[in-house]
Design an enzyme around this catalytic site. Sequence first.
Site, PDB file in Angstrom:
ATOM      1  N   TYR A 171     -31.997  14.471   3.799  1.00 24.13           N
ATOM      2  CA  TYR A 171     -33.112  13.698   4.181  1.00 24.13           C
ATOM      3  C   TYR A 171     -34.153  13.217   3.127  1.00 24.13           C
ATOM      4  O   TYR A 171     -34.318  14.231   2.307  1.00 24.13           O
ATOM      5  CB  TYR A 171     -33.822  14.365   5.385  1.00 24.13           C
ATOM      6  N   SER A 181       1.343  -4.472  -4.615  1.00 25.96           N
ATOM      7  CA  SER A 181      -0.106  -3.635  -4.827  1.00 25.96           C
ATOM      8  C   SER A 181      -1.220  -4.553  -4.753  1.00 25.96           C
ATOM      9  O   SER A 181      -2.053  -4.554  -5.810  1.00 25.96           O
ATOM     10  CB  SER A 181       0.281  -2.962  -6.323  1.00 25.96           C
ATOM     11  N   ASP A 198       2.431   0.580   7.587  1.00 30.52           N
ATOM     12  CA  ASP A 198       2.152   0.010   8.796  1.00 30.52           C
ATOM     13  C   ASP A 198       3.614  -0.147   9.840  1.00 30.52           C
ATOM     14  O   ASP A 198       3.433  -0.823  10.703  1.00 30.52           O
ATOM     15  CB  ASP A 198       1.908  -1.528   8.391  1.00 30.52           C
ATOM     16  N   ALA A 234       0.733  -1.265   0.127  1.00 29.16           N
ATOM     17  CA  ALA A 234      -0.069   0.010   0.001  1.00 29.16           C
ATOM     18  C   ALA A 234       0.637   1.124   0.031  1.00 29.16           C
ATOM     19  O   ALA A 234       0.784   2.077  -1.143  1.00 29.16           O
ATOM     20  CB  ALA A 234      -0.899   0.052   1.109  1.00 29.16           C
ATOM     21  N   ALA A 235       1.655   1.502   1.162  1.00 26.18           N
ATOM     22  CA  ALA A 235       2.219   2.955   1.247  1.00 26.18           C
ATOM     23  C   ALA A 235       3.489   2.970   0.196  1.00 26.18           C
ATOM     24  O   ALA A 235       3.602   4.001  -0.603  1.00 26.18           O
ATOM     25  CB  ALA A 235       2.863   2.969   2.598  1.00 26.18           C
ATOM     26  N   CYS A 278      -6.782  -6.255   2.417  1.00 28.33           N
ATOM     27  CA  CYS A 278      -8.256  -6.212   3.304  1.00 28.33           C
ATOM     28  C   CYS A 278      -9.240  -7.138   2.718  1.00 28.33           C
ATOM     29  O   CYS A 278     -10.149  -7.353   3.513  1.00 28.33           O
ATOM     30  CB  CYS A 278      -8.590  -4.949   3.597  1.00 28.33           C
ATOM     31  N   ASN A 331      -2.079   4.540   2.748  1.00 36.53           N
ATOM     32  CA  ASN A 331      -1.954   5.300   1.320  1.00 36.53           C
ATOM     33  C   ASN A 331      -1.703   6.683   1.553  1.00 36.53           C
ATOM     34  O   ASN A 331      -1.280   7.503   0.710  1.00 36.53           O
ATOM     35  CB  ASN A 331      -3.579   4.960   0.703  1.00 36.53           C
ATOM     36  N   ARG A 382       4.069  10.780 -10.800  1.00 32.15           N
ATOM     37  CA  ARG A 382       3.129  11.680 -11.406  1.00 32.15           C
ATOM     38  C   ARG A 382       3.356  13.240 -11.125  1.00 32.15           C
ATOM     39  O   ARG A 382       3.264  14.196 -12.005  1.00 32.15           O
ATOM     40  CB  ARG A 382       1.501  11.867 -10.867  1.00 32.15           C
TER      41      ARG A 382
END
Length: 572
Positions: free
Chosen positions: A436, A43, A293, A15-16, A47, A315, A26
Amino acid sequence: MDQKKRRVVVVGGVAAGMKVASRLRRLDPEVEITVIERGSQVSYGACALPYYIEGLFEDLDEVRQTPAGVVRDETFFRKVKGFDVRASTEALNVARKARILRVRDLQTGEEENLAYDVLVLATGNRPILPSIPGIDLAGVHALKSPEDAGYLMDLSRTARTAVIVGGGLIGLEMAEALAKRGIAVTLVEMKDQILASALDFGMAALVHRELRKNGVNLRLGEGVQAIEGEEGRVSRVLTTGGSYAADMVVMAIGVRPEVTLARDAGLEIGPTGAIAVDAGLRTSDPSIYAAGDCAESTDLLTGKKVYVPLGSTANKHGRVVADNICGRNETFAGILGSLIVKVFDLNVARTGLSEEDARLVGLDPVTLLAPSPDRAHIYPGAKPIVIKLVADRASRRILGAQIVGPGNVDKRIDTLVAALTLGATVDQVAAFDLAYAPPFASAMDPLITAANALRNKLDGIGISLDPAEVMELLEGEEDFVFLDVRSPAEYSEVRIPGSTLLPLGMLRQRLAELPRDRRIVAFCKLSLRGYEAQRILQGAGFDRVCFMEGGILGWPYLLESGPVVSAAAGAA
């Protein structure tokens, strides 16, 4: 190779680490990026692994695919993202002065040095495996990677009995996954409740009931002493309270940050056992970052360092690191310990501080338990949820929340996350202009109702006890009236032992039957009628009256069901 290019090496490709590399590319099309991953796959969404074992999707590769179905492997990241990923490669050590990472190809055994200008440690966590007899038997396994999931899936195809050790998130998800595969599941938890660091006991007890209702043999307060086997394969788990047959054992007692590389390199390790980082996620070496982690975070409410390993945090960490490598001066503000988990038909969520947490940091917390249907009760599919709010008595600031129920809890907990992040008071939450319509909520959303009930408690209008306090009264010596103000039909269907029925619509006419010299605790299904009863009785001059928060829906203890001989109020 252009030696003028900056070289960024990332250790950890889940993840990280992958967020760092992708965001960095990017932002900077020129930087040279190399990702090192010890595992054979990169990657992937760990979970989702319990849901694969449950059978909700068939192809394990889906956990590492894009939404368009493209597998995120080394070729994908080289061609699409534009950086180098080396799976099955182990980081051996860091020479900080020379800025060199030494690595080994686990398939060929070859070693090499990778020079870096910036090093990112995203080494993740490792499952805790206790040193007990039998821990190395075949069929005893933790769940961390797709390879682990494949192994456990193979075991589940023939297993008839399973023992899960640990009542955390993975333990709960695996209990459901294996039970739905027709396996007899025993869940062993050393503490007296599941999710002990996340939920208060009363809320956890609602989850206990759901587990047992679905056939899980829940063994609380039992520690595992040994695992027995036959011919090298697990057959039984021995605990301080019993012995349980097991064709497979899932070890899910928690994880520790993987900090070996960082510690050996002389980097500072924080009080939580994870890598110490500043607000920009820099380690004690300014050329090395840590994310995910393996790294500490800061609690937004207390300012203390905490270790809460979650993919969502990993992330966000990754984005902050990439931005700072590019000179954008980004900071990671911290976390609230927000989490959510599905346990059979219950949705369970929490954020912020529990009542005990708040006291430990010197605050004076006030709590309120409020059940409600998750949408207008007249709309098909409405389901109950129980909200527990925690606020600071002096400032009235919301400190935390826990929500349990079969209804929709995610949007409520996320709204509360925003409220806590911005420092909102309970009064401000009560005034939120929430959307609502009957398919989505009642006119007074459950969150608004809970906030108003807590305001009443803070203002001295609503006088209440929570279910644990009422249970203490029931088990104690005080002679009090436990007044159920629901209808006779509701009482006949289900009731709390020791309660007396007096429907709310009859209360004003039968006030003379109630003693004025004893405490009266009123309740109903949700305790809205219980609160009404408190106000009626106070208006009639009763001065020892309160209502029980949560009502029947929030009562975590024994309930009686079926017809009763008499449902009349007693005035003894």
